[in-house]
Design a protein around this motif. Structure first.
Motif: not given
Length: 471
Positions: A25-36, A87-90, A120-129
């Protein structure tokens, strides 16, 4: 769960966080080693800022970095965002982290508001906020926008900037199972008693333990642990013969790997907080309050704790709080006659200072810390602000706790009779407390962070009484 600064060793964990479904839902690719590695280097650099306006904090669960939460306060409204490893959601970690960073924003940086958004496609984040205290304010082009507003409690109880991470525990972490395990480890003879949640306060959660005991655990402020230790050390030293029940410490729980804060087992004081069940029997309650404070206001030993945030001292250091509180409440249309309120304050702050011995004072006698039953007082709780000083701080209570006419009845019963200068200073403390209650009540009406709607009515009534009785 703790919030902590990132280190150079966290690059691998950050790369795991920015992967898989977590970045969908971030509209991006997975983070690579250098970027991390660059990401962590930036976080370490920002941690050295002075003054600091960027925060990238790791969400750490028992040594496992499971997420990151950011706060950017460089320009315009401060912006908050977070990401959690899938793996730690919820499990409540995201809500806990957002609550913790709001504490940084409001209590450390003294920001007025924080904004956030999610797809809005990620309603779980709205519930967190929403759980963390944000209100949804807009939706456009597939994104929902949220805002959280600073708790106005600083007007009543200023919170000093803190420098210690991790922060206090959050509501999602303290469970009946946790409390039971703590008892088993340190006080096993109490572990089989029935256990249920009693209340969540500003600093502590309280769990009923059987019929006669309660367990208090820090959960929401960095100062909560120190306040609990103060109660454990000093409540037994109070003058004997207090006429209203108070929580008496029975056992102290020490920090452990399971829960890194001290905790306290006290006696349970039955009753309903006066903000939810106001006093209706003015004469009876006035006599009860006067008898309690007459017994409490005795000379304290030289080593007794000093008041936090200048409680028990002169009013002058609170002038900025008064000005800010009156301005905020007036701007909201909550103060019919601000000049009259200012006149009460001006008279109080110019009153002669206290010259007597430092007396024991409760330091925080507002309606949520006084219990009632059948329309009168039946207990006093939360002695975290207990200190030695000017009794005027406590003598503000009649205007905030008692119905119309109650303050006069209190002053007839309190001993020794309150001198004119102390009465003037007490009015100043009552004004500060009323303004804080008005702002907290208004925040509660609008479901803002830190708000309690029940605080508004008694605070408005107190301010009306103070203005009406001003010379």
């Amino acid at each position: 769960m703790n919030l902590r600064e990132l280190t150079a060793n966290d690059a691998h964990a950050v790369r795991r966080i920015y992967s898989g479904s977590s970045v969908r839902h971030l509209g991006r690719a997975a983070m690579e080693h250098t970027e991390a590695h660059q990401y962590v280097e930036q976080a370490v650099c920002w941690a050295q800022e002075h003054p600091r306006v960027h925060y990238i904090l790791g969400i750490d669960v028992e040594g496992d970095l499971v997420g990151v939460v950011k706060l950017n306060a460089t320009a315009g409204p401060a912006k908050l965002s977070y990401i959690l490893r899938e793996d730690t959601w919820g499990r409540g970690y995201a809500t806990a982290a957002v609550v913790g960073v709001l504490a940084v924003a409001f209590d450390r940086l003294h920001l007025d508001s924080v904004v956030a958004k999610h797809r809005t496609a990620n309603p779980a984040s709205g519930r967190v906020l929403a759980k963390a205290g944000f209100a949804r304010i807009d939706e456009t082009e597939g994104s929902a926008y949220y805002a959280a507003v600073s708790c106005p409690f600083r007007c009543l109880r200023p919170i000093a900037p803190t420098t210690v991470l991790p922060m206090a525990h959050t509501p999602t972490e303290i469970t009946a199972d946790l409390v039971r395990r703590l008892l088993l480890e340190q006080h096993p003879d109490l572990a089989d008693l029935p256990l249920r949640l009693g209340a969540r306060g500003w600093d502590n959660q309280m769990w009923r333990l059987g019929d006669d005991l309660a367990v208090r655990l820090p959960w929401a402020t960095d100062s909560a642990s120190a306040l609990l230790r103060k109660e454990h050390a000093w409540l037994p030293a109070l003058p004997p013969g207090l006429s209203l029940p108070i929580p008496v410490p029975q056992r102290l729980g020490e920090p452990s790997e399971r829960f890194p804060h001290p905790w306290l087992v006290t006696t349970w004081v039955p009753g309903t907080p006066a903000d939810r069940a106001p006093v209706t029997r003015a004469a009876t309650a006035a006599r009860a309050l006067a008898a309690f404070l007459t017994a409490l206001h005795q000379p304290a030993p030289a080593e007794a704790p000093a008041g936090r945030d200048a409680r028990g001292g002169p009013l002058a250091p609170h002038a900025d709080q008064f000005i800010r509180g009156l301005s905020e409440a007036t701007d909201m249309g909550l103060i019919p006659d601000p000049d009259a309120v200012r006149a009460v304050w001006d008279d109080a702050v110019t009153a002669p200072p206290w010259t007597g011995p430092a007396l024991w004072i409760h330091g925080d006698l507002h309606p949520a810390n006084v219990l009632t039953t059948d329309g009168t007082l039946c207990g006093v709780i939360d002695f975290g602000e207990l200190c030695a000083g000017d009794p005027a701080c406590d003598l503000a209570a009649p205007w905030n706790l008692l119905p119309d006419g109650g303050a006069d009845l209190f002053h007839q019963a309190y001993e020794p009779a309150v001198d004119p200068a102390t009465l003037r200073r007490a009015c100043g403390w009552a004004v500060i407390r009323a303004l804080g209650g008005i702002l907290i009540g208004e925040a509660g009406r609008h479901n803002r962070p830190g708000g309690k709607a029940t605080w508004g009515p008694p605070a408005h009534a107190a301010l009306r009484r103070l203005v009406a009785t001003a010379p």
